[in-house]
Motif scaffolding. Structure first.
Motif, PDB file in Angstrom:
ATOM      1  N   MET A 186       0.834  -1.359  -0.284  1.00  7.62           N
ATOM      2  CA  MET A 186      -0.091   0.064   0.165  1.00  7.62           C
ATOM      3  C   MET A 186       0.720   1.304   0.178  1.00  7.62           C
ATOM      4  O   MET A 186       1.714   1.577   0.703  1.00  7.62           O
ATOM      5  N   LEU A 187       0.605   2.090  -1.012  1.00 11.87           N
ATOM      6  CA  LEU A 187       1.368   3.310  -1.058  1.00 11.87           C
ATOM      7  C   LEU A 187       1.651   4.222   0.386  1.00 11.87           C
ATOM      8  O   LEU A 187       2.472   4.599   0.532  1.00 11.87           O
ATOM      9  N   GLN A 188       0.444   4.303   1.159  1.00  9.41           N
ATOM     10  CA  GLN A 188       0.517   5.019   2.507  1.00  9.41           C
ATOM     11  C   GLN A 188       1.844   4.244   3.106  1.00  9.41           C
ATOM     12  O   GLN A 188       2.723   5.052   3.960  1.00  9.41           O
ATOM     13  N   ASP A 189       1.648   3.113   3.271  1.00  6.58           N
ATOM     14  CA  ASP A 189       2.780   2.255   4.039  1.00  6.58           C
ATOM     15  C   ASP A 189       4.306   2.511   3.364  1.00  6.58           C
ATOM     16  O   ASP A 189       5.041   2.982   4.225  1.00  6.58           O
ATOM     17  N   THR A 190       4.286   2.615   2.251  1.00  8.51           N
ATOM     18  CA  THR A 190       5.606   3.026   1.739  1.00  8.51           C
ATOM     19  C   THR A 190       6.165   4.447   1.915  1.00  8.51           C
ATOM     20  O   THR A 190       7.345   4.651   2.316  1.00  8.51           O
ATOM     21  N   ILE A 191       5.072   5.366   1.980  1.00  3.18           N
ATOM     22  CA  ILE A 191       5.355   6.650   2.317  1.00  3.18           C
ATOM     23  C   ILE A 191       5.770   6.742   3.729  1.00  3.18           C
ATOM     24  O   ILE A 191       6.630   7.595   4.153  1.00  3.18           O
ATOM     25  N   ARG A 192       5.133   6.054   4.607  1.00  4.28           N
ATOM     26  CA  ARG A 192       5.370   6.243   6.069  1.00  4.28           C
ATOM     27  C   ARG A 192       6.553   5.620   6.472  1.00  4.28           C
ATOM     28  O   ARG A 192       7.282   6.206   7.302  1.00  4.28           O
ATOM     29  N   THR A 193       6.972   4.666   5.863  1.00  9.29           N
ATOM     30  CA  THR A 193       8.349   4.033   6.019  1.00  9.29           C
ATOM     31  C   THR A 193       9.558   4.916   5.232  1.00  9.29           C
ATOM     32  O   THR A 193      10.511   5.133   6.244  1.00  9.29           O
ATOM     33  N   LYS A 194       9.436   5.369   4.371  1.00  4.01           N
ATOM     34  CA  LYS A 194      10.226   6.235   4.010  1.00  4.01           C
ATOM     35  C   LYS A 194      10.327   7.578   4.638  1.00  4.01           C
ATOM     36  O   LYS A 194      11.596   8.025   4.896  1.00  4.01           O
ATOM     37  N   ALA A 195       9.420   8.012   5.035  1.00  3.17           N
ATOM     38  CA  ALA A 195       9.455   9.186   5.884  1.00  3.17           C
ATOM     39  C   ALA A 195      10.182   8.954   7.144  1.00  3.17           C
ATOM     40  O   ALA A 195      11.036   9.662   7.741  1.00  3.17           O
ATOM     41  N   ALA A 196       9.971   7.822   7.933  1.00  2.00           N
ATOM     42  CA  ALA A 196      10.717   7.501   8.879  1.00  2.00           C
ATOM     43  C   ALA A 196      12.026   7.241   8.729  1.00  2.00           C
ATOM     44  O   ALA A 196      13.013   7.668   9.430  1.00  2.00           O
ATOM     45  N   ASP A 197      12.503   6.493   7.561  1.00  2.00           N
ATOM     46  CA  ASP A 197      13.839   6.274   7.343  1.00  2.00           C
ATOM     47  C   ASP A 197      14.439   7.594   6.879  1.00  2.00           C
ATOM     48  O   ASP A 197      15.985   7.602   7.294  1.00  2.00           O
ATOM     49  N   TYR A 198      13.906   8.612   6.231  1.00  2.00           N
ATOM     50  CA  TYR A 198      14.516   9.667   5.701  1.00  2.00           C
ATOM     51  C   TYR A 198      14.754  10.780   6.911  1.00  2.00           C
ATOM     52  O   TYR A 198      15.423  11.921   6.812  1.00  2.00           O
ATOM     53  N   ALA A 199      13.941  10.650   7.878  1.00  2.00           N
ATOM     54  CA  ALA A 199      13.672  11.860   8.704  1.00  2.00           C
ATOM     55  C   ALA A 199      15.008  12.096   9.231  1.00  2.00           C
ATOM     56  O   ALA A 199      15.419  13.421   9.565  1.00  2.00           O
ATOM     57  N   PRO A 200      16.076  11.437   9.746  1.00  2.00           N
ATOM     58  CA  PRO A 200      17.369  11.890  10.396  1.00  2.00           C
ATOM     59  C   PRO A 200      18.070  12.758   9.427  1.00  2.00           C
ATOM     60  O   PRO A 200      18.702  13.883   9.483  1.00  2.00           O
ATOM     61  N   ALA A 201      18.055  12.342   7.949  1.00  2.00           N
ATOM     62  CA  ALA A 201      18.624  13.235   6.912  1.00  2.00           C
ATOM     63  C   ALA A 201      18.213  14.402   6.862  1.00  2.00           C
ATOM     64  O   ALA A 201      18.854  15.552   6.585  1.00  2.00           O
ATOM     65  N   PHE A 202      16.700  14.494   6.846  1.00  2.00           N
ATOM     66  CA  PHE A 202      16.053  15.768   6.684  1.00  2.00           C
ATOM     67  C   PHE A 202      16.234  16.666   8.053  1.00  2.00           C
ATOM     68  O   PHE A 202      15.845  18.010   7.739  1.00  2.00           O
ATOM     69  N   ILE A 203      16.255  16.096   9.159  1.00  2.00           N
ATOM     70  CA  ILE A 203      16.576  16.844  10.195  1.00  2.00           C
ATOM     71  C   ILE A 203      17.631  17.731   9.874  1.00  2.00           C
ATOM     72  O   ILE A 203      18.081  19.066  10.338  1.00  2.00           O
ATOM     73  N   GLU A 204      18.721  17.273   9.573  1.00  2.00           N
ATOM     74  CA  GLU A 204      20.098  17.539   8.891  1.00  2.00           C
ATOM     75  C   GLU A 204      19.742  18.654   7.970  1.00  2.00           C
ATOM     76  O   GLU A 204      20.660  20.125   7.920  1.00  2.00           O
ATOM     77  N   VAL A 205      19.067  18.326   7.064  1.00  2.00           N
ATOM     78  CA  VAL A 205      18.703  19.458   6.118  1.00  2.00           C
ATOM     79  C   VAL A 205      18.155  20.751   6.710  1.00  2.00           C
ATOM     80  O   VAL A 205      18.422  21.919   6.410  1.00  2.00           O
ATOM     81  N   ARG A 206      17.106  20.507   7.484  1.00  2.00           N
ATOM     82  CA  ARG A 206      16.620  21.699   8.343  1.00  2.00           C
ATOM     83  C   ARG A 206      17.446  22.325   9.032  1.00  2.00           C
ATOM     84  O   ARG A 206      17.459  23.603   9.139  1.00  2.00           O
ATOM     85  N   ARG A 207      18.499  21.675   9.735  1.00  2.00           N
ATOM     86  CA  ARG A 207      19.566  22.405  10.524  1.00  2.00           C
ATOM     87  C   ARG A 207      20.417  23.358   9.418  1.00  2.00           C
ATOM     88  O   ARG A 207      20.806  24.267  10.019  1.00  2.00           O
ATOM     89  N   HIS A 208      20.710  22.637   8.403  1.00  2.00           N
ATOM     90  CA  HIS A 208      21.571  23.586   7.263  1.00  2.00           C
ATOM     91  C   HIS A 208      20.845  24.614   7.033  1.00  2.00           C
ATOM     92  O   HIS A 208      21.410  25.852   7.045  1.00  2.00           O
ATOM     93  N   LEU A 209      19.557  24.836   6.867  1.00  2.00           N
ATOM     94  CA  LEU A 209      18.820  25.799   6.395  1.00  2.00           C
ATOM     95  C   LEU A 209      18.383  26.852   7.522  1.00  2.00           C
ATOM     96  O   LEU A 209      18.813  27.913   7.172  1.00  2.00           O
ATOM     97  N   HIS A 210      18.165  26.471   8.549  1.00  2.00           N
ATOM     98  CA  HIS A 210      18.267  27.103   9.813  1.00  2.00           C
ATOM     99  C   HIS A 210      19.519  27.934  10.093  1.00  2.00           C
ATOM    100  O   HIS A 210      19.160  29.183  10.420  1.00  2.00           O
ATOM    101  N   ALA A 211      20.440  27.341   9.787  1.00  2.00           N
ATOM    102  CA  ALA A 211      22.072  27.848  10.139  1.00  2.00           C
ATOM    103  C   ALA A 211      22.000  28.944   9.008  1.00  2.00           C
ATOM    104  O   ALA A 211      23.156  29.916   9.215  1.00  2.00           O
ATOM    105  N   HIS A 212      21.397  29.057   7.949  1.00  2.00           N
ATOM    106  CA  HIS A 212      22.077  29.918   6.871  1.00  2.00           C
ATOM    107  C   HIS A 212      20.507  30.862   6.356  1.00  2.00           C
ATOM    108  O   HIS A 212      20.143  30.527   5.189  1.00  2.00           O
TER     109      HIS A 212
END
Length: 391
Positions: A1-27
């Motif tokens: 199911m697509l929702q399950d795939t999205i949910r899994t990817k969001a959890a897997d990618y969350a640490p990387a995108f927290i770093e994206v947010r920190r980069h943007l916040h710092a600049h």
């Protein structure tokens, strides 16, 4: 199911995108100066093989095509600009730009759309239609980056049938979201008033016109716009926020400047109020023997959420997050240039909870200590991806 795939990817990618947010916040970068942010977004889209074009100088508009690209066209929007505020947070990702801070969460918005873009690109064989990614400049400053993008054709070629946008809510706990159909945010117009006379000695006010007194009377009289000219069933606010006049104790100045804002939830009443404001300003000044110039800088329209689209989005969010994590957005007199989009096509502007009371993360937006519980990033990227794929 697509929702399950999205949910899994969001959890897997969350640490990387927290770093994206920190980069943007710092600049952070101010409105219409988002050159580094724009370049960063472009680099990420290039990395993921997502075609894009630059619009309104620093805006970035990407395109992701799923199956049957013409069958369904949806736009997802995030703003990128920061505010002229000196950050007071003591965090490793504190703003590196003196006097500039992501105090309204636009770093979070950009991060969530980037995360959604990656997920949508990787799942494009599982959904139908086309998703338009709108990374927008200048939300915090007139005339509003949304209006510039619309003039340059962001809602054309291809033309989205609906648009979604999110905003952080530091009063809502991380992991929660909220929706509301109908009127949700006010219009915003800026008021600039100049009161003039010949000025004179404070000991001889009878020989001149007291511009300080006239300007003060104008401020008091303008409240009639709200108390006696506005429909009490439709909220509006008029605030004079700056009074500039005089430089010493014994001189009545020849000029006084006032600045303020007018907010309304009704577009017809909004422009009727402009007439009342002008009548009161000019008439009150004349009654005191002065002259007054008024400039009304027309700002953002009301944010109107299409009822059917918002109800559909809420149902999707409940399916994805669980009904207990989805609530009702309150009406606010704050303004957002997302209103330009929702005046043109059906729009849904929803709230992403970013608070954590236990950790003391509750400061409001536009303050020097605003911050978020970064667990909200996972919720934000997943839900925006879902709206792109199924909204």
């Amino acid at each position: 199911m697509l929702q399950d795939t999205i949910r899994t990817k969001a959890a897997d990618y969350a640490p990387a995108f927290i770093e994206v947010r920190r980069h943007l916040h710092a600049h952070p970068e101010l409105s219409y100066q988002e050159f580094e942010t724009s370049a960063y977004v472009q680099a990420r889209l290039t990395e993921w093989g997502i075609p894009f074009q630059v619009m309104a100088t620093t805006g970035v508009v990407g395109i992701i095509e799923g199956r049957n690209p013409a069958s369904r066209i949806v736009a997802l929007r995030a703003d990128m600009d920061a505010l002229p505020i000196e950050e007071q947070n003591d965090v490793p990702y504190k703003s590196t730009r003196p006097g500039v801070m992501h105090a309204c969460g636009h770093d979070v918005h950009t991060t969530c759309l980037l995360g959604a873009a990656r997920i949508l690109s990787e799942t494009k064989e599982q959904w139908e239609g086309t998703v338009k990614l709108v990374f927008q400049p200048g939300e915090e400053r007139n005339p509003g980056g949304a209006s510039l993008l619309i003039k340059e054709g962001v809602l054309q070629n291809p033309a989205p049938a609906r648009i979604y946008g999110l905003h952080v809510n530091p009063q809502l706990e991380a992991g929660l979201v909220s929706f509301r159909g109908g009127k949700v945010m006010a219009s915003a117009d800026e008021l600039y008033i100049t009161v003039r006379s010949k000025g004179g000695h404070a000991a001889a006010p009878h020989l001149t016109t007291d511009t300080i007194l006239a300007a003060s009377a104008i401020i008091v009289a303008l409240q009639q716009v709200i108390s006696r000219n506005n429909n009490p069933l439709s909220p509006s606010v008029l605030s004079i926020c700056s009074f500039q006049g005089g430089h010493t104790t014994n001189v009545i100045p020849s000029e006084v400047k006032l600045m303020g804002t007018f907010r309304a939830m009704d577009e017809v009443g909004r422009f009727a109020a402009h007439h009342h404001i002008r009548r009161i300003v000019e008439g009150t000044a004349a009654a005191y023997g002065a002259e007054a110039d008024l400039h009304i800088d027309i700002g953002y329209p009301t944010v109107y959420n299409n009822e059917a689209l918002s109800a559909q989005a809420r149902t999707l969010a409940e399916s994805y997050l669980g009904a207990g994590r989805v609530g009702e957005t309150e009406i606010r007199m704050g303004a957002e240039d997302f209103g330009f989009y929702s005046q043109e096509i059906p729009g849904c502007f929803y709230r992403l909870g970013t608070a954590n009371k236990e950790k003391g993360i509750t400061a409001g937006v536009h303050t020097p200590i605003f911050n978020i519980d970064e667990s909200a990033i996972e919720t934000g990227i997943g839900l925006m991806a879902l709206f792109g794929a199924e909204g």
